[in-house]
Design an enzyme around this catalytic site. Sequence first.
Site, PDB file in Angstrom:
ATOM      1  N   GLY A 178       0.808  -1.218   0.000  1.00 66.10           N
ATOM      2  CA  GLY A 178       0.000   0.000   0.000  1.00 66.10           C
ATOM      3  C   GLY A 178       0.837   1.261   0.000  1.00 66.10           C
TER       4      GLY A 178
ATOM      5  CB  ALA B 154       0.191   3.572  -4.670  1.00 62.90           C
ATOM      6  CB  THR B 155      -2.357   6.858  -2.221  1.00 63.78           C
ATOM      7  OG1 THR B 155      -3.113   5.761  -1.675  1.00 63.78           O
ATOM      8  CG2 THR B 155      -2.428   6.818  -3.727  1.00 63.78           C
TER       9      THR B 155
ATOM     10  CB  ILE C 296      -0.573   6.065   5.988  1.00 62.00           C
ATOM     11  CG1 ILE C 296      -1.585   7.002   6.666  1.00 62.00           C
ATOM     12  CG2 ILE C 296       0.444   5.541   6.998  1.00 62.00           C
ATOM     13  CD1 ILE C 296      -2.546   6.309   7.640  1.00 62.00           C
TER      14      ILE C 296
ATOM     15  CG  ASP D 193      -6.680  -7.590  -5.927  1.00 67.41           C
ATOM     16  OD1 ASP D 193      -6.724  -7.305  -4.704  1.00 67.41           O
ATOM     17  OD2 ASP D 193      -7.692  -7.634  -6.642  1.00 67.41           O
ATOM     18  CG  LEU D 194      -1.836  -7.146  -1.243  1.00 66.74           C
ATOM     19  CD1 LEU D 194      -1.370  -6.022  -0.320  1.00 66.74           C
ATOM     20  CD2 LEU D 194      -0.909  -8.336  -1.116  1.00 66.74           C
TER      21      LEU D 194
ATOM     22  N   GLY E  88      -4.750  -1.007   2.898  1.00 69.10           N
ATOM     23  CA  GLY E  88      -6.000  -1.152   3.626  1.00 69.10           C
ATOM     24  C   GLY E  88      -7.129  -0.460   2.902  1.00 69.10           C
TER      25      GLY E  88
ATOM     26  CE1 TYR F   2     -10.173   0.723   7.851  1.00 67.38           C
ATOM     27  CE2 TYR F   2     -10.695   1.563  10.031  1.00 67.38           C
ATOM     28  CZ  TYR F   2      -9.832   1.485   8.951  1.00 67.38           C
ATOM     29  OH  TYR F   2      -8.634   2.151   8.985  1.00 67.38           O
TER      30      TYR F   2
ATOM     31  CE  LYS G 216      -6.999  -1.064   9.453  1.00 69.19           C
ATOM     32  NZ  LYS G 216      -5.707  -1.239   8.767  1.00 69.19           N
TER      33      LYS G 216
HETATM   34  P1  NAD Z   1      -5.027   5.030   1.015  1.00 70.26           P
HETATM   35  O1  NAD Z   1      -6.273   4.650   0.306  1.00 70.26           O
HETATM   36  O2  NAD Z   1      -4.380   6.312   0.707  1.00 70.26           O
HETATM   37  O3  NAD Z   1      -3.915   3.903   0.836  1.00 70.26           O
HETATM   38  C1  NAD Z   1      -4.215   2.544   0.787  1.00 70.26           C
HETATM   39  C2  NAD Z   1      -3.231   1.874  -0.146  1.00 70.26           C
HETATM   40  O4  NAD Z   1      -3.547   0.469  -0.160  1.00 70.26           O
HETATM   41  C3  NAD Z   1      -3.329   2.391  -1.589  1.00 70.26           C
HETATM   42  O5  NAD Z   1      -2.032   2.587  -2.103  1.00 70.26           O
HETATM   43  C4  NAD Z   1      -4.067   1.282  -2.305  1.00 70.26           C
HETATM   44  O6  NAD Z   1      -3.787   1.181  -3.686  1.00 70.26           O
HETATM   45  C5  NAD Z   1      -3.584   0.053  -1.520  1.00 70.26           C
HETATM   46  N1  NAD Z   1      -4.518  -1.061  -1.682  1.00 70.26           N
HETATM   47  C6  NAD Z   1      -5.857  -1.035  -1.463  1.00 70.26           C
HETATM   48  N2  NAD Z   1      -6.393  -2.227  -1.791  1.00 70.26           N
HETATM   49  C7  NAD Z   1      -5.371  -3.006  -2.219  1.00 70.26           C
HETATM   50  C8  NAD Z   1      -5.308  -4.335  -2.713  1.00 70.26           C
HETATM   51  N3  NAD Z   1      -6.395  -5.097  -2.863  1.00 70.26           N
HETATM   52  N4  NAD Z   1      -4.095  -4.820  -3.058  1.00 70.26           N
HETATM   53  C9  NAD Z   1      -2.984  -4.044  -2.966  1.00 70.26           C
HETATM   54  N5  NAD Z   1      -2.993  -2.779  -2.495  1.00 70.26           N
HETATM   55  C10 NAD Z   1      -4.175  -2.274  -2.147  1.00 70.26           C
HETATM   56  O7  NAD Z   1      -5.383   4.914   2.556  1.00 70.26           O
HETATM   57  P2  NAD Z   1      -4.572   5.271   3.893  1.00 70.26           P
HETATM   58  O8  NAD Z   1      -5.482   6.068   4.714  1.00 70.26           O
HETATM   59  O9  NAD Z   1      -3.198   5.750   3.615  1.00 70.26           O
HETATM   60  O10 NAD Z   1      -4.519   3.825   4.553  1.00 70.26           O
HETATM   61  C11 NAD Z   1      -3.315   3.167   4.882  1.00 70.26           C
HETATM   62  C12 NAD Z   1      -3.570   2.303   6.097  1.00 70.26           C
HETATM   63  O11 NAD Z   1      -3.872   3.157   7.205  1.00 70.26           O
HETATM   64  C13 NAD Z   1      -4.756   1.366   5.962  1.00 70.26           C
HETATM   65  O12 NAD Z   1      -4.428   0.108   6.521  1.00 70.26           O
HETATM   66  C14 NAD Z   1      -5.828   2.044   6.760  1.00 70.26           C
HETATM   67  O13 NAD Z   1      -6.791   1.142   7.246  1.00 70.26           O
HETATM   68  C15 NAD Z   1      -5.011   2.671   7.860  1.00 70.26           C
HETATM   69  N6  NAD Z   1      -5.695   3.764   8.568  1.00 70.26           N
HETATM   70  C16 NAD Z   1      -6.078   4.895   7.908  1.00 70.26           C
HETATM   71  C17 NAD Z   1      -6.738   5.910   8.605  1.00 70.26           C
HETATM   72  C18 NAD Z   1      -7.200   7.171   7.929  1.00 70.26           C
HETATM   73  O14 NAD Z   1      -7.964   7.931   8.553  1.00 70.26           O
HETATM   74  N7  NAD Z   1      -6.784   7.459   6.726  1.00 70.26           N
HETATM   75  C19 NAD Z   1      -6.982   5.755   9.970  1.00 70.26           C
HETATM   76  C20 NAD Z   1      -6.574   4.604  10.610  1.00 70.26           C
HETATM   77  C21 NAD Z   1      -5.921   3.613   9.900  1.00 70.26           C
END
Ligand code: NAD
Length: 253
Positions: A8, A10-11, A13, A41-42, A71, A149, A153
């Site tokens: 993950g 690409a974008t 966190i 694709d995970l 995620g 969700y 977690k």
């Molecule tokens: P995001 O959507 O920016 O990043 C998620 C990344 O996961 C993307 O690069 C996406 O392409 C990749 N991804 C999604 N599905 C996939 C798949 N099937 N196979 C491979 N890659 C896949 O989101 P984020 O907010 O940066 O989330 C990163 C982590 O932080 C996640 O685990 C999320 O649950 C957790 N998180 C986020 C928040 C928030 O508020 N943003 C809060 C708590 C936890």
Amino acid sequence: MGIYALTGGATGIGAAIKSQLRDAGHKVIVVDLVEGDVCADLSELAGRQKAIDGIRALAPNGLDGFIPCAGLGPSVRPFSLITKVNYFAAVTVTEGLLDLLVKRKGSVVMISSNSAAMVGHDDYVELLLADKEAQACEFVDGKDGHTAYAGSKHALSCWLRRNAPDYARQGVRINAVAPGIINTPLSDKVLADKDLGQVMKDFGDSVPMGSIGKPEQIADVVCFILSSKASFMAGSIVFVDGGHDAMLRPDQF
Ligand code: NAD
């Protein structure tokens, strides 16, 4: 310099973690749907195996760290996709890389969420921890995004706590950060969701520190936990949420 693998990246966190590790001179192997060193694709078993094989090919001498960050948020449909990526992919790929982590006494940082503490140890969580993916997916598709969700977690955090001592005995530290609401494409999608948007906005407005977080603020803590500065940390789940969990659960820690 070290060699790390990240799902993950690409974008959001994950992208912030990737940048900070690369800026510090480390090699980072990124697994993601399209923009990765390994594209996989995970949500699918074959994708998880492709990720494991791809990382192994690029890091045959071991890993200093692994961050299963990929995620999906609670606005995603079907809800079982959340289960597959947030829990089963994170656990399966971590287990598939254990020997590489042992080789270099590596460190794993999982990405939980402060929502993990908002649900109990229910039937869904039990199915996840029992590794019953098909049953868990069937169960959760009849529920809602928050259940899918937060439960994913919660189970991930339990998996970490159950496995951290054994990993530590093998020289591998495994910890997690539990972010609060962070400004990423994931939270943008939840804010735009007709059912979840207002709740998410109110949640963001109630962060004690006065604003939602930035991906870099999570990456800072992840990189600290990965580093030798955190060499005695194992089995810890660190809330990085502007005080939100303390506000909601003052007497639990
Ligand atoms: P995001 O959507 O920016 O990043 C998620 C990344 O996961 C993307 O690069 C996406 O392409 C990749 N991804 C999604 N599905 C996939 C798949 N099937 N196979 C491979 N890659 C896949 O989101 P984020 O907010 O940066 O989330 C990163 C982590 O932080 C996640 O685990 C999320 O649950 C957790 N998180 C986020 C928040 C928030 O508020 N943003 C809060 C708590 C936890």
